[in-house]
Each structure stands twice: as structure tokens, then as C-alpha cells.
Design an enzyme around this catalytic site. Sequence first.
Site, PDB file in Angstrom:
ATOM      1  N   HIS A   1       0.637  -1.322   0.038  1.00  0.00           N
ATOM      2  CA  HIS A   1      -0.001  -0.086   0.007  1.00  0.00           C
ATOM      3  C   HIS A   1       0.941   1.361  -0.019  1.00  0.00           C
ATOM      4  O   HIS A   1       0.298   2.402   0.367  1.00  0.00           O
ATOM      5  CB  HIS A   1      -0.772  -0.072   1.238  1.00  0.00           C
ATOM      6  CG  HIS A   1      -2.024  -1.277   1.128  1.00  0.00           C
ATOM      7  ND1 HIS A   1      -2.620  -1.635   2.192  1.00  0.00           N
ATOM      8  CD2 HIS A   1      -2.494  -2.053   0.164  1.00  0.00           C
ATOM      9  CE1 HIS A   1      -3.719  -2.385   1.715  1.00  0.00           C
ATOM     10  NE2 HIS A   1      -3.471  -2.531   0.482  1.00  0.00           N
TER      11      HIS A   1
ATOM     12  N   CYS B   1       5.398  19.043 -13.282  1.00  0.00           N
ATOM     13  CA  CYS B   1       4.211  19.305 -14.389  1.00  0.00           C
ATOM     14  C   CYS B   1       3.191  20.103 -13.602  1.00  0.00           C
ATOM     15  O   CYS B   1       2.289  20.348 -14.063  1.00  0.00           O
ATOM     16  CB  CYS B   1       3.592  17.923 -14.680  1.00  0.00           C
ATOM     17  SG  CYS B   1       2.874  16.933 -13.062  1.00  0.00           S
TER      18      CYS B   1
ATOM     19  N   ASN C   1      -3.389 -12.391  15.908  1.00  0.00           N
ATOM     20  CA  ASN C   1      -4.246 -11.025  16.055  1.00  0.00           C
ATOM     21  C   ASN C   1      -4.687 -11.002  17.446  1.00  0.00           C
ATOM     22  O   ASN C   1      -4.952 -12.175  17.867  1.00  0.00           O
ATOM     23  CB  ASN C   1      -5.149 -11.040  14.826  1.00  0.00           C
ATOM     24  CG  ASN C   1      -5.760  -9.779  14.987  1.00  0.00           C
ATOM     25  OD1 ASN C   1      -6.875  -9.372  15.912  1.00  0.00           O
ATOM     26  ND2 ASN C   1      -5.913  -9.215  13.555  1.00  0.00           N
TER      27      ASN C   1
ATOM     28  N   ALA D   1       1.399  -8.952  18.790  1.00  0.00           N
ATOM     29  CA  ALA D   1       2.534  -9.501  18.016  1.00  0.00           C
ATOM     30  C   ALA D   1       3.683  -9.160  18.822  1.00  0.00           C
ATOM     31  O   ALA D   1       4.604 -10.014  18.379  1.00  0.00           O
ATOM     32  CB  ALA D   1       2.528  -8.341  16.770  1.00  0.00           C
TER      33      ALA D   1
HETATM   34  C1  BJW Z   1      -2.906  -6.236  16.936  1.00  0.00           C
HETATM   35  C2  BJW Z   1      -2.322  -5.679  17.783  1.00  0.00           C
HETATM   36  C3  BJW Z   1      -1.342  -6.103  18.273  1.00  0.00           C
HETATM   37  C4  BJW Z   1      -3.982  -4.390  17.255  1.00  0.00           C
HETATM   38  N1  BJW Z   1      -0.844  -7.312  17.816  1.00  0.00           N
HETATM   39  N2  BJW Z   1      -2.696  -7.673  16.714  1.00  0.00           N
HETATM   40  C5  BJW Z   1     -13.164  -7.432  -3.467  1.00  0.00           C
HETATM   41  C6  BJW Z   1     -14.440  -7.275  -2.716  1.00  0.00           C
HETATM   42  C7  BJW Z   1     -14.754  -6.168  -2.138  1.00  0.00           C
HETATM   43  C8  BJW Z   1     -14.060  -5.111  -2.200  1.00  0.00           C
HETATM   44  C9  BJW Z   1     -12.842  -5.102  -2.858  1.00  0.00           C
HETATM   45  C10 BJW Z   1     -12.557  -6.284  -3.611  1.00  0.00           C
HETATM   46  N3  BJW Z   1     -11.220  -5.958  -4.442  1.00  0.00           N
HETATM   47  C11 BJW Z   1     -11.076  -4.701  -3.982  1.00  0.00           C
HETATM   48  C12 BJW Z   1     -12.040  -4.199  -3.236  1.00  0.00           C
HETATM   49  C13 BJW Z   1     -12.104  -2.581  -2.820  1.00  0.00           C
HETATM   50  C14 BJW Z   1     -11.162  -2.319  -1.767  1.00  0.00           C
HETATM   51  C15 BJW Z   1     -11.559  -3.130  -0.465  1.00  0.00           C
HETATM   52  O1  BJW Z   1     -10.811  -4.043  -0.062  1.00  0.00           O
HETATM   53  N4  BJW Z   1     -12.515  -2.803   0.120  1.00  0.00           N
HETATM   54  C16 BJW Z   1     -12.970  -3.423   1.302  1.00  0.00           C
HETATM   55  C17 BJW Z   1     -12.847  -2.538   2.690  1.00  0.00           C
HETATM   56  C18 BJW Z   1     -14.333  -3.995   1.358  1.00  0.00           C
HETATM   57  N5  BJW Z   1      -9.700  -2.560  -1.744  1.00  0.00           N
HETATM   58  C19 BJW Z   1      -9.144  -1.646  -2.777  1.00  0.00           C
HETATM   59  O2  BJW Z   1      -9.698  -0.575  -3.239  1.00  0.00           O
HETATM   60  C20 BJW Z   1      -7.733  -1.964  -3.305  1.00  0.00           C
HETATM   61  N6  BJW Z   1      -7.434  -1.661  -4.398  1.00  0.00           N
HETATM   62  C21 BJW Z   1      -7.798  -2.604  -5.448  1.00  0.00           C
HETATM   63  O3  BJW Z   1      -7.895  -3.804  -5.084  1.00  0.00           O
HETATM   64  O4  BJW Z   1      -7.782  -2.145  -6.487  1.00  0.00           O
HETATM   65  C22 BJW Z   1      -8.312  -2.975  -7.775  1.00  0.00           C
HETATM   66  C23 BJW Z   1      -9.883  -2.919  -7.556  1.00  0.00           C
HETATM   67  C24 BJW Z   1     -10.436  -1.795  -7.108  1.00  0.00           C
HETATM   68  C25 BJW Z   1     -11.668  -1.589  -6.759  1.00  0.00           C
HETATM   69  C26 BJW Z   1     -12.714  -2.597  -7.154  1.00  0.00           C
HETATM   70  C27 BJW Z   1     -12.105  -3.742  -7.458  1.00  0.00           C
HETATM   71  C28 BJW Z   1     -10.858  -3.883  -7.582  1.00  0.00           C
HETATM   72  C29 BJW Z   1      -6.752  -0.893  -2.458  1.00  0.00           C
HETATM   73  C30 BJW Z   1      -6.769  -0.718  -0.968  1.00  0.00           C
HETATM   74  C31 BJW Z   1      -6.304   0.431  -0.197  1.00  0.00           C
HETATM   75  C32 BJW Z   1      -6.273   0.223   1.124  1.00  0.00           C
HETATM   76  N7  BJW Z   1      -5.724   1.519   1.557  1.00  0.00           N
HETATM   77  C33 BJW Z   1      -5.523   1.651   3.007  1.00  0.00           C
HETATM   78  C34 BJW Z   1      -4.977   3.266   3.371  1.00  0.00           C
HETATM   79  C35 BJW Z   1      -3.705   3.231   2.962  1.00  0.00           C
HETATM   80  C36 BJW Z   1      -3.044   4.741   3.224  1.00  0.00           C
HETATM   81  C37 BJW Z   1      -3.240   5.169   4.593  1.00  0.00           C
HETATM   82  O5  BJW Z   1      -2.537   4.791   5.392  1.00  0.00           O
HETATM   83  O6  BJW Z   1      -3.854   6.047   4.730  1.00  0.00           O
HETATM   84  O7  BJW Z   1      -4.677   0.545   3.581  1.00  0.00           O
HETATM   85  S1  BJW Z   1      -7.121   1.297   3.696  1.00  0.00           S
HETATM   86  C38 BJW Z   1      -6.135   0.731   5.264  1.00  0.00           C
HETATM   87  O8  BJW Z   1      -6.750  -0.745   5.498  1.00  0.00           O
HETATM   88  C39 BJW Z   1      -4.820   0.532   4.933  1.00  0.00           C
HETATM   89  C40 BJW Z   1      -4.484  -0.515   5.570  1.00  0.00           C
HETATM   90  O9  BJW Z   1      -3.207  -0.908   4.938  1.00  0.00           O
HETATM   91  C41 BJW Z   1      -5.612  -1.580   5.176  1.00  0.00           C
HETATM   92  C42 BJW Z   1      -5.580  -2.903   6.155  1.00  0.00           C
HETATM   93  O10 BJW Z   1      -5.995  -2.689   7.225  1.00  0.00           O
HETATM   94  P1  BJW Z   1      -5.280  -3.464   8.399  1.00  0.00           P
HETATM   95  O11 BJW Z   1      -3.563  -3.236   8.415  1.00  0.00           O
HETATM   96  O12 BJW Z   1      -5.729  -4.894   8.317  1.00  0.00           O
HETATM   97  O13 BJW Z   1      -5.449  -2.471   9.928  1.00  0.00           O
HETATM   98  P2  BJW Z   1      -6.788  -2.827  10.572  1.00  0.00           P
HETATM   99  O14 BJW Z   1      -6.793  -1.595  11.472  1.00  0.00           O
HETATM  100  O15 BJW Z   1      -7.852  -3.098   9.859  1.00  0.00           O
HETATM  101  O16 BJW Z   1      -6.568  -4.215  11.723  1.00  0.00           O
HETATM  102  C43 BJW Z   1      -5.589  -4.350  12.391  1.00  0.00           C
HETATM  103  C44 BJW Z   1      -5.766  -5.440  13.221  1.00  0.00           C
HETATM  104  O17 BJW Z   1      -4.546  -5.885  14.130  1.00  0.00           O
HETATM  105  C45 BJW Z   1      -6.926  -5.583  14.011  1.00  0.00           C
HETATM  106  O18 BJW Z   1      -7.763  -6.740  13.850  1.00  0.00           O
HETATM  107  C46 BJW Z   1      -6.423  -5.528  15.580  1.00  0.00           C
HETATM  108  O19 BJW Z   1      -7.398  -6.279  16.376  1.00  0.00           O
HETATM  109  C47 BJW Z   1      -5.188  -6.172  15.539  1.00  0.00           C
HETATM  110  N8  BJW Z   1      -4.187  -5.886  16.368  1.00  0.00           N
HETATM  111  N9  BJW Z   1      -3.289  -4.372  18.079  1.00  0.00           N
HETATM  112  C48 BJW Z   1      -1.720  -7.990  17.139  1.00  0.00           C
HETATM  113  N10 BJW Z   1      -0.467  -5.361  19.015  1.00  0.00           N
END
Ligand code: BJW
Length: 259
Positions: free
Chosen positions: A125, A156, A219, A237
Site C-alpha cells: 500500500h 508538471c 491477531n 505481535a
Molecule cells: C493487533 C495488535 C497487536 C491491534 N498485535 N494484533 C473485493 C471485494 C470487495 C471489495 C474489494 C475487492 N477488491 C477490491 C475491493 C475494494 C477495496 C476493498 O478491499 N474494500 C473493502 C474494505 C471492502 N480494495 C481496494 O480498493 C484496493 N485496490 C484494489 O483492489 O484495486 C483493484 C480494485 C479496485 C476496486 C474494486 C475492485 C478492484 C486498495 C486498498 C487500499 C487500502 N488502503 C488503506 C489506506 C492506505 C493509506 C493510509 O495509510 O492512509 O490501507 S485502507 C487501510 O486498510 C490501510 C491498511 O493497509 C488496510 C488494511 O488494514 P489493516 O492493516 O488490516 O488494519 P486494521 O486496523 O483493519 O486491523 C488491524 C488488526 O490488528 C486488528 O484486527 C486488531 O485487532 C489487530 N491488532 N493491535 C496483534 N499489538
Amino acid sequence: MPDLETTLIPPGLAERLRTARYVAVLTGAGISAESGIPTFRDPQSGLWANYRPEDLATPAAFRANPRLVWEWYAWRRAAVAGVVPNAGHRALVEIEARVPHFLLLTQNVDGLHQAAGSHAVVELHGNIRRVKCFDRGHAVATWAEAGDVPPLCPLCGSPLRPAVVWFGESLPADALARAADAIARCDLFLALGTSLRVEPAASLPADALARGATVLILNREVADRVAPPLYQINGLAGTVLPALLEAAWPEMAGSGSRS
Ligand code: BJW
């Protein structure tokens, strides 16, 4: 008597790590939480509990209000500038040094794996510390915070934006290719501190399982499960990964390499 942390680790999993030929890892915001960086989806403390992703993390949001989006990311960039890796990041550095093949796929944009010393890191990401221009994607190394907000591309003139992947944007093609290759080749896959809610990263553990790998999901929220080939550990973690490291290579205990 076994040490308390070692009892967190199923013995079969430690052996699997010790003998793995190719370990692929997916990390999410949870691994950086113990460094003080907020996750996205934790209730109350998560970024998305306090801000709407559609207002801040999509191309449409940037088009509608570039100043708001730039300033939100500038605030987050300043917040990550002062943080340091934690024991979870450091344990992954040690695992990389001990297995024949290793790849770390991170959804995190904070650069903490590289700061800890991990080498084989793929940023799915992007990275919040870098910027590029909105219209043409020119990478821009330095910019002035004074003047235009957002600053403009020196090549640009288009507004600068963080070099992260927003919703609706494709992940970098080379990152996706390296993830697919790792899934095809790994015999152990670790998914650490991610809610597995965002595609395409969310599908990687199931893909690895389907390709025959042993999978660990670690997790703070999952229920424990110790039935190979899918292990789940409920824990932090920064506690569980050092314990897993020690359980896999007990001869390292006390060597000081994990301090
Ligand atoms: C602990 C802990 C400790 C706490 N020890 N554990 C198929 C189906 C449906 C939708 C889609 C699909 N394919 C694509 C999509 C659309 C979309 C998507 O997935 N949407 C869903 C939300 C429904 N995906 C996209 O748009 C992606 N692009 C793509 O696929 O392009 C092609 C396409 C587009 C559109 C349609 C179809 C195809 C791009 C995704 C980009 C995500 N961007 C972000 C922001 C990045 C910039 C920023 O920082 O601002 O990325 S969103 C945010 O979520 C960030 C993260 O990397 C990402 C994941 O989050 P993560 O890391 O899992 O964090 P949390 O908070 O969710 O979880 C943390 C966990 O840790 C928790 O469970 C805690 O309990 C735990 N935890 N402390 C262990 N100490």
C-alpha cells in the site's frame, strides 16, 4: 517449567518455522500498534473510528478537498517520523536471517520494517513518507511545506499527494507479482496484526492455505486454534513473535540478539 511466553506457541508451529524453506509474511497495522501508531479498525482508537475513509483515502476525496487530505497525511507523516520499531518488527528481522527464503508483504505505510532491519520487504500500500504528483505520478523527493497546500509538482505543476494506495486504486503491479510468487512458493505463511478486511491482501492467507502452505493468523482478536495447517493465535505481535522465535530456535535464548 516452561517459560510463560513459550507456552503461547503450539509446538508443531515452532517446528514448522524451524524447518520452513520459504516463509512469507503479511503484516498489518496491528504490528505497529505497539510502536504507538493507530490501527485503522480498532474501535475508538482506530483511524476509521474517527475519520471517514471516503473523505480522506480515495482519489475522489483528494479531488474534492486536496488541502484537507494533504494536511491529514502531513499530520500522520509527522506522527510516524518519531516512532521506532518494536519487538514484533525485530522478531521478523531475526526470522528472515534464519530461514532459507523469506518475503515480507506489508500493508503498512510507516516504513518500520525497514527501520528495524528487514530486507525483503514489499510495500503493498505504498509508503506515507514518500510523495508523488496526483496527475502523473512523478516521485518528488523534497517539497516545501510553506506556500501552496498541497505543494505542486516541480515537473508538471500537479498537486502532490502521499505515495500510498487509496481505495479504488490498484496496488503496484510488481508488488502484486511478488505476492503471487510468494504464495505459490511458500511453505509457511504468517498473517500478523491485520483484520484481513481489505482486498486483495485479505485473500492472501486463504490463497496460501489453498496452495498447501501452513498458515498462522496472529491477531489480538482471533480465537486460538491449533489445528494444522491453520493456526490462529490470539495475542499481541510484540509478545507472541519473540516467543515464537524462541520456541523455534531455543538455542538463541539469552544470546541478546532480540534485545
Ligand atoms: C493487533 C495488535 C497487536 C491491534 N498485535 N494484533 C473485493 C471485494 C470487495 C471489495 C474489494 C475487492 N477488491 C477490491 C475491493 C475494494 C477495496 C476493498 O478491499 N474494500 C473493502 C474494505 C471492502 N480494495 C481496494 O480498493 C484496493 N485496490 C484494489 O483492489 O484495486 C483493484 C480494485 C479496485 C476496486 C474494486 C475492485 C478492484 C486498495 C486498498 C487500499 C487500502 N488502503 C488503506 C489506506 C492506505 C493509506 C493510509 O495509510 O492512509 O490501507 S485502507 C487501510 O486498510 C490501510 C491498511 O493497509 C488496510 C488494511 O488494514 P489493516 O492493516 O488490516 O488494519 P486494521 O486496523 O483493519 O486491523 C488491524 C488488526 O490488528 C486488528 O484486527 C486488531 O485487532 C489487530 N491488532 N493491535 C496483534 N499489538
